[in-house]
Motif scaffolding. Structure first.
Motif, PDB file in Angstrom:
ATOM      1  N   PRO A  36       0.803  -1.234   0.000  1.00  0.00           N
ATOM      2  CA  PRO A  36       0.000   0.000   0.000  1.00  0.00           C
ATOM      3  C   PRO A  36       0.831   1.276   0.000  1.00  0.00           C
ATOM      4  CG  PRO A  36      -0.936  -1.599   1.530  1.00  0.00           C
ATOM      5  CD  PRO A  36       0.369  -2.175   1.059  1.00  0.00           C
ATOM      6  N   THR A  37       1.838   1.356   0.867  1.00  0.00           N
ATOM      7  CA  THR A  37       2.630   2.579   0.945  1.00  0.00           C
ATOM      8  C   THR A  37       3.511   2.744  -0.287  1.00  0.00           C
ATOM      9  OG1 THR A  37       2.633   2.484   3.358  1.00  0.00           O
ATOM     10  CG2 THR A  37       4.303   3.866   2.322  1.00  0.00           C
ATOM     11  N   LEU A  38       4.191   1.689  -0.684  1.00  0.00           N
ATOM     12  CA  LEU A  38       5.043   1.777  -1.869  1.00  0.00           C
ATOM     13  C   LEU A  38       4.231   2.093  -3.121  1.00  0.00           C
ATOM     14  CD1 LEU A  38       7.642  -1.112  -1.471  1.00  0.00           C
ATOM     15  CD2 LEU A  38       8.049   1.348  -1.299  1.00  0.00           C
ATOM     16  N   ASP A  39       3.038   1.523  -3.221  1.00  0.00           N
ATOM     17  CA  ASP A  39       2.205   1.794  -4.389  1.00  0.00           C
ATOM     18  C   ASP A  39       1.878   3.276  -4.501  1.00  0.00           C
ATOM     19  OD1 ASP A  39       2.257  -0.887  -4.947  1.00  0.00           O
ATOM     20  OD2 ASP A  39       0.241  -1.302  -4.208  1.00  0.00           O
ATOM     21  N   VAL A  40       1.599   3.904  -3.366  1.00  0.00           N
ATOM     22  CA  VAL A  40       1.309   5.338  -3.371  1.00  0.00           C
ATOM     23  C   VAL A  40       2.530   6.122  -3.823  1.00  0.00           C
ATOM     24  CG1 VAL A  40       0.927   7.315  -1.852  1.00  0.00           C
ATOM     25  CG2 VAL A  40      -0.540   5.317  -1.674  1.00  0.00           C
ATOM     26  N   LEU A  41       3.683   5.799  -3.276  1.00  0.00           N
ATOM     27  CA  LEU A  41       4.904   6.531  -3.613  1.00  0.00           C
ATOM     28  C   LEU A  41       5.281   6.321  -5.080  1.00  0.00           C
ATOM     29  CD1 LEU A  41       6.889   5.734  -0.358  1.00  0.00           C
ATOM     30  CD2 LEU A  41       5.940   7.963  -0.980  1.00  0.00           C
ATOM     31  N   ARG A  42       5.106   5.111  -5.572  1.00  0.00           N
ATOM     32  CA  ARG A  42       5.486   4.809  -6.952  1.00  0.00           C
ATOM     33  C   ARG A  42       4.498   5.357  -7.967  1.00  0.00           C
ATOM     34  NH1 ARG A  42       7.441  -1.408  -5.794  1.00  0.00           N
ATOM     35  NH2 ARG A  42       5.230  -1.593  -5.256  1.00  0.00           N
ATOM     36  N   ARG A  43       3.347   5.849  -7.488  1.00  0.00           N
ATOM     37  CA  ARG A  43       2.380   6.477  -8.389  1.00  0.00           C
ATOM     38  C   ARG A  43       2.724   7.939  -8.672  1.00  0.00           C
ATOM     39  NH1 ARG A  43      -1.099   4.730 -11.746  1.00  0.00           N
ATOM     40  NH2 ARG A  43      -2.759   6.153 -11.142  1.00  0.00           N
ATOM     41  N   ALA A  44       3.700   8.487  -8.003  1.00  0.00           N
ATOM     42  CA  ALA A  44       4.089   9.883  -8.231  1.00  0.00           C
ATOM     43  C   ALA A  44       4.506  10.072  -9.691  1.00  0.00           C
ATOM     44  CB  ALA A  44       5.234  10.276  -7.304  1.00  0.00           C
ATOM     45  N   THR A  45       4.093  11.191 -10.268  1.00  0.00           N
ATOM     46  CA  THR A  45       4.351  11.417 -11.685  1.00  0.00           C
ATOM     47  C   THR A  45       5.699  12.066 -11.949  1.00  0.00           C
ATOM     48  OG1 THR A  45       3.139  13.508 -11.496  1.00  0.00           O
ATOM     49  CG2 THR A  45       1.915  11.589 -12.290  1.00  0.00           C
ATOM     50  N   ASP A  46       6.315  12.638 -10.929  1.00  0.00           N
ATOM     51  CA  ASP A  46       7.615  13.293 -11.115  1.00  0.00           C
ATOM     52  C   ASP A  46       8.285  13.435  -9.752  1.00  0.00           C
ATOM     53  OD1 ASP A  46       6.579  15.663  -9.815  1.00  0.00           O
ATOM     54  OD2 ASP A  46       5.656  16.225 -11.718  1.00  0.00           O
ATOM     55  N   PRO A  47       9.564  13.841  -9.705  1.00  0.00           N
ATOM     56  CA  PRO A  47      10.258  13.945  -8.421  1.00  0.00           C
ATOM     57  C   PRO A  47       9.592  14.885  -7.428  1.00  0.00           C
ATOM     58  CG  PRO A  47      11.859  13.865 -10.195  1.00  0.00           C
ATOM     59  CD  PRO A  47      10.508  13.985 -10.852  1.00  0.00           C
ATOM     60  N   ALA A  48       9.036  16.001  -7.886  1.00  0.00           N
ATOM     61  CA  ALA A  48       8.380  16.934  -6.964  1.00  0.00           C
ATOM     62  C   ALA A  48       7.191  16.256  -6.286  1.00  0.00           C
ATOM     63  CB  ALA A  48       7.920  18.185  -7.718  1.00  0.00           C
ATOM     64  N   ALA A  49       6.394  15.520  -7.055  1.00  0.00           N
ATOM     65  CA  ALA A  49       5.240  14.811  -6.481  1.00  0.00           C
ATOM     66  C   ALA A  49       5.701  13.714  -5.521  1.00  0.00           C
ATOM     67  CB  ALA A  49       4.387  14.213  -7.594  1.00  0.00           C
ATOM     68  N   LEU A  50       6.800  13.032  -5.858  1.00  0.00           N
ATOM     69  CA  LEU A  50       7.322  11.992  -4.976  1.00  0.00           C
ATOM     70  C   LEU A  50       7.763  12.583  -3.642  1.00  0.00           C
ATOM     71  CD1 LEU A  50       8.363   9.142  -4.312  1.00  0.00           C
ATOM     72  CD2 LEU A  50      10.501   9.774  -5.468  1.00  0.00           C
ATOM     73  N   LEU A  51       8.494  13.692  -3.673  1.00  0.00           N
ATOM     74  CA  LEU A  51       8.970  14.308  -2.434  1.00  0.00           C
ATOM     75  C   LEU A  51       7.811  14.825  -1.599  1.00  0.00           C
ATOM     76  CD1 LEU A  51      12.086  16.157  -3.879  1.00  0.00           C
ATOM     77  CD2 LEU A  51      12.079  14.131  -2.409  1.00  0.00           C
ATOM     78  N   ASP A  52       6.756  15.306  -2.247  1.00  0.00           N
ATOM     79  CA  ASP A  52       5.572  15.744  -1.511  1.00  0.00           C
ATOM     80  C   ASP A  52       4.918  14.549  -0.812  1.00  0.00           C
ATOM     81  OD1 ASP A  52       3.296  17.688  -0.923  1.00  0.00           O
ATOM     82  OD2 ASP A  52       2.243  16.111  -2.026  1.00  0.00           O
TER      83      ASP A  52
END
Length: 272
Positions: A36-52
């Motif tokens: 669940p947690t990794l899936d959310v993080l890996r859904r980020a579309t770019d580095p800015a979204a991932l860091l958020d």
């Protein structure tokens, strides 16, 4: 896992295999097909979204150590690993977090990832082309300069398929990526309407935008409790709630029970 146990494991790994191994531990996420947690993080579309999303995860769990974004540019980011109180993070703790963030950047499509340790004198090369280049443990490892050569376009989320009903389209939109910040202007754009037009249409239907968003997140959490044995903390974060209290409050408001109570009720009525 307690901080003391985690640090002892990191110390042991460093003594046996060196600090470069600690940096590479995060690569293990590439072998995890679903979480669940990794899936959310890996859904980020770019580095800015991932860091958020990473920042929201730290706040959700009330982490004492936080990754602070110092500067974000095209193809690079400067980050600082800091402590909210007490002693600063141990260098091995910082390296473990850094290695996980590098693996996540790769997971969302960043290629050619390089990292330098900064802030304590001359920059120290730590990762080149995604591979650790750190023969010795530095005295400080809490400030990082991360660069990536490109972001693969094929990793970006594809446009949402069009559904017939507006409310169901919104549910589908929120369910597709519940952790994203969803201002109404963004959702209106996704469903092909103006912000004012979407507000007027929802008023006619007798529903509110915020209510649909809350309900969609609760639906997502309830479904996750049926589908996977993940912890409630993981499920609440992955459904887009700010923290455990927010999760419990909204879940109870909509379903009339706390997440833990609801899970127990479902388990007691399940066959077998």
């Amino acid at each position: 896992m307690s901080p003391d146990v985690k640090r002892r494991l990191l110390d042991h790994a460093c003594r046996i295999a060196g600090p470069g191994f600690v940096l590479q531990v995060g690569q293990g996420i590439h072998a995890v097909s679903s979480d669940p947690t990794l899936d959310v993080l890996r859904r980020a579309t770019d580095p800015a979204a991932l860091l958020d999303r990473w920042s929201r995860l730290e706040k959700y769990h009330h982490s004492h150590h936080r990754v602070q974004l110092v500067q974000l540019g095209k193809g690079c980011a400067r980050l600082r690993h800091r402590s909210l109180r007490g002693a600063p993070p141990h260098p091995l703790e910082s390296l473990a977090v850094l290695g996980l963030l590098v693996a996540l950047l790769q997971a969302i499509g960043c290629v050619g990832v390089d990292v330098d340790l900064a802030g304590g004198g001359p920059d120290i090369p730590a990762i080149r082309e995604g591979r650790a280049q750190l023969p010795a443990l530095p005295g400080e490892a809490d400030e990082w300069v991360i660069r990536w050569a490109a972001l693969r376009a094929e990793n970006r989320i594809q446009p949402l398929p069009v559904a017939a009903d507006l409310i169901e389209r919104l549910y589908q939109l929120f369910d597709d990526d519940p952790v994203r910040h969803w201002p109404i202007a963004m959702a209106a754009c996704k469903v092909g309407m103006s912000t004012r037009g979407l507000q007027r249409r929802l008023n006619i239907l007798g529903v509110s935008y915020s209510g649909i968003l809350r309900d969609a997140r609760v639906r997502r959490a309830a479904r996750a409790m049926l589908d996977a044995p993940a912890s409630l903390a993981e499920i609440g974060y992955a459904a887009g709630f700010a923290d455990q209290a927010h999760f419990t409050r909204e879940f109870r408001r909509i379903l009339g029970a706390s997440p833990a109570e609801w899970r127990r009720q479902v388990a007691s009525t399940s066959p077998g």
